[in-house]
Design an enzyme around this catalytic site. Structure first.
Site, PDB file in Angstrom:
ATOM      1  N   HIS A 185      35.646 -41.924  34.829  1.00 42.45           N
ATOM      2  CA  HIS A 185      35.180 -40.697  34.206  1.00 42.45           C
ATOM      3  C   HIS A 185      33.730 -40.422  34.582  1.00 42.45           C
ATOM      4  O   HIS A 185      33.031 -39.725  33.864  1.00 42.45           O
ATOM      5  CB  HIS A 185      35.315 -40.784  32.682  1.00 42.45           C
TER       6      HIS A 185
ATOM      7  N   GLU B   4      47.098 -31.105  37.531  1.00 42.59           N
ATOM      8  CA  GLU B   4      45.999 -30.589  38.352  1.00 42.59           C
ATOM      9  C   GLU B   4      46.471 -30.084  39.711  1.00 42.59           C
ATOM     10  O   GLU B   4      45.926 -29.119  40.243  1.00 42.59           O
ATOM     11  CB  GLU B   4      44.916 -31.653  38.541  1.00 42.59           C
TER      12      GLU B   4
END
Lengths: 322, 317
Positions: free
Chosen positions: B120, B51
């Protein structure tokens, strides 16, 4: 410069300009005429010049907190660089960036970067763009031995290797990351060993020999231009001074004998000797170079001092593009 | 008008923009909607899980003539890229004195409520609001998702699109063709006179359901959807509160330093709007915990219709 044989005398002059610029920046900082930090590049000039002599304005580079040398070697205007250090409106960043954010996007110099490792992903993106353009352009990323410990280094090399991006990763291993010696930061001090797992050649170069740097870069850039992918070049060099100074130079903590050993391999002195031996320069040429460099720096400081400080009413300008 | 799901609307936005402008490329570990079939592997890049690299590559490619869309996928995955988001993307234009533009769009999915637990499930957009330098969209309907994402891709600044995952399957009318929703424009989703409910993302539809129920009790609720968090359409929010005199803000994030906190501040610091207030501002936010796994705990942690209704009633009592 794109010609097969680079202009050696011009390269020497550029190295001298880089050194004198940073020597002057240190004086100016001590005198309180510029602000923040100065990270002197003195001693590492062969890397910036040897690499950038292979590039055109369409090739893009990213740099580090120690970025004045890369900026000059890429072709920036020292007047506008100096005005930026002075925090004036005619500086490259209108006084908003300072030393660590020196940049000239119009010639592909995508900025000095104040975060160790911060430029690696950005250069990798420029390389992706170059690959998509299909015109044989390349990106070059300058970083130090310190950045090799950062995750961004590993991410950038991995993705560049797997996508065969046209990028040359130039690691300036000046033996220290801030005040920590390379041997306490890495299990292997030869950082080019990181190349193979990321799918690219790793070359180790005498970073104090501008022609060796130039030649190694020529072949790495050639690979990239031909679509053969990235290269990791480790240039072994040394910074003569401290990592950084604010108001005053910090005490030197490195061994005196080590510093002396590296100064004996001064890249500028070696190149002068080389060019004299080849009959390309003599005392008169050298004197002319030194006069020109002194004049350019004098003009740069005068330009900076004559430029106004930014107006606080312009504080919010440049946040967003239209 | 045909109906699309929120996710289909987002995919359509990307596909239309990629057709319209060949400089638009997209990078992610994976894609919804199969764009590689139409646009090929040069423009649609399946990437390693990196990322930080992707975030910075978005900037490097954007300044080099492209308009990248970088999809972090789940928002929690981008935290490893905080240097590239904070020190690079949000500062890069200003610190270089406006020398270059960085037309990059970052996308991610946000929110909880699906049993995915702490790492998450998150709604951290206020952290990005705080930075200055990044524009932020937060669509709550399929039509807004398409219109805002298209506008984001055409914007010449880094824009972050926070896409609420609980809305993925929600269907709604979506105009065909070049449907654009401008950034910085809020929308009154339901007109009312007794209380303003400013709702974010999933809670726009929840607030509309509460408004419908309370109408039966004679309470007239106005629901305002900011749609863009940066730049925030402060005037529309203030105008609504001056009309109703009461404000409830519903945000899936915990209250401290949330978007709800910012909205409350910008509303009450205006003299005319402050004078119009007839009750203290109410925030309906998540509990200050990482989102828990078990359904009883997760439901307790997140805002719900009962709590929204309760907050509305408190402003009226």
């Amino acid at each position: 410069m794109q010609s097969e044989t680079p202009d050696f005398v011009a390269m020497l002059e550029q190295m001298i300009l880089i050194r004198e610029f940073d020597e002057r920046a240190l004086e100016l900082r001590k005198a309180g005429k510029i602000y923040g930090t100065v990270h002197p590049y003195v001693g590492q000039e062969a890397v910036a010049v040897g690499v950038c002599a292979n590039l055109t304005p369409d090739d893009r580079v990213t740099s580090t907190h120690r970025g004045h040398g890369h900026c000059i070697a890429k072709g920036a205007d020292v007047k506008r660089m100096m005005a930026e250090l002075f925090g004036r409106v005619d500086g490259y960043c209108k006084g908003k960036g300072g030393s660590m954010h020196i940049a000239d996007f119009s010639i592909g110099m995508l900025g000095a970067n104040g975060i160790v490792g911060g430029g690696l992903p950005i250069a990798t993106g420029a390389a992706l763009a170059a690959q998509l353009d299909g015109k044989g352009r390349v990106a070059v990323c300058f970083f130090g031995d310190g950045a090799v410990s950062e995750g961004e280094f590993h991410e950038a090399l991995n993705i560049s290797g797997v996508w065969k991006l046209p990028i040359v990763f130039v690691c300036e291993n000046n033996q220290y990351a801030a005040n920590n010696a390379v041997a306490v930061q890495h299990p292997h001090v030869d950082l080019a060993t990181h190349a193979a797992p990321y799918g690219m050649p790793g070359i180790t170069v005498d970073g104090n020999d501008v022609l060796a740097v130039h030649e190694a870069t020529r072949s790495a850039v050639g690979r990239a231009r031909a679509g053969e992918g990235p290269t990791l070049m480790e240039c072994k060099t040394y910074r003569w001074y401290f990592h950084a100074m604010r108001h005053a130079p910090p005490p030197e903590t490195r061994p005196a004998a080590e510093i002396a050993q590296w100064k004996a391999r001064d890249p500028i002195a070696r190149f002068k000797t080389d060019l004299e031996t080849r009959g390309l320069i003599d005392n008169a040429t050298l004197a002319a170079i030194e006069r020109r460099v002194a004049t350019r720096l004098q003009e740069a400081v005068a330009f900076a001092e004559a430029s106004p400080f930014p107006d606080p009413k312009d504080l919010l300008v440049d946040m967003y593009a239209g | 008008m045909r109906e699309l799901t929120y996710l289909q609307a987002l995919d359509e936005a990307v596909a239309e923009e990629m057709r319209r402008d060949e400089r638009v490329i997209t990078l992610a570990t994976d894609f919804t909607g199969n764009p590689v079939k139409e646009f090929g592997p040069k423009r649609v890049r399946f990437s390693p899980i990196s990322e930080s690299a992707l975030t910075g590559m978005g900037l490097g490619a954007a300044t080099s003539g492209y308009r990248p869309i970088v999809n972090w996928r789940m928002v929690t995955f981008c935290f490893v890229a905080m240097d590239q988001i904070v020190n690079q993307a949000s500062k890069i234009r200003y610190m270089f004195g406006g020398q270059a533009d960085f037309p990059v769009t970052y996308r991610c999915s946000t929110g909880g409520g699906m049993g995915l637990a702490a790492q998450h499930s998150q709604s951290p957009y206020s952290m990005w609001m705080h930075l200055a330098g990044l524009k932020i969209i937060l669509p709550a309907t399929p039509a807004d998702a398409k219109g805002l994402l298209k506008s984001a891709i055409r914007d010449n600044n880094p824009v972050v699109s926070f896409e609420c995952s609980r809305l993925n399957g929600v269907s709604g009318p979506v105009p065909e063709g070049d449907h654009l929703v401008p950034l910085g424009v809020a929308e009154v989703k339901r007109s009312g006179s007794d209380v303003t409910v400013v709702a974010l993302a999933f809670y726009v539809q929840e607030s509309l359901a509460v408004a419908e129920a309370l109408a039966g009790e004679g309470v007239s609720v106005e629901v305002v959807d900011p749609r863009t968090l940066v730049p925030l359409d402060v005037e529309t929010l203030r105008a609504s509160v001056r009309k109703t005199g009461r404000l409830v803000i519903v945000d899936e994030a915990p209250a401290t330093c949330s978007a709800a906190a910012e909205i409350a501040a910008v509303v009450v610091e205006d003299a005319a709007t402050f004078r119009a207030l007839r009750a203290p501002v109410q925030r309906v936010c998540a509990a200050p915990v990482p989102v828990p796994y078990s359904p009883t705990l997760e439901q307790a942690a997140l805002p719900d219709r009962e709590r929204i209704a309760g907050a509305i009633r408190r402003t009226l009592s």
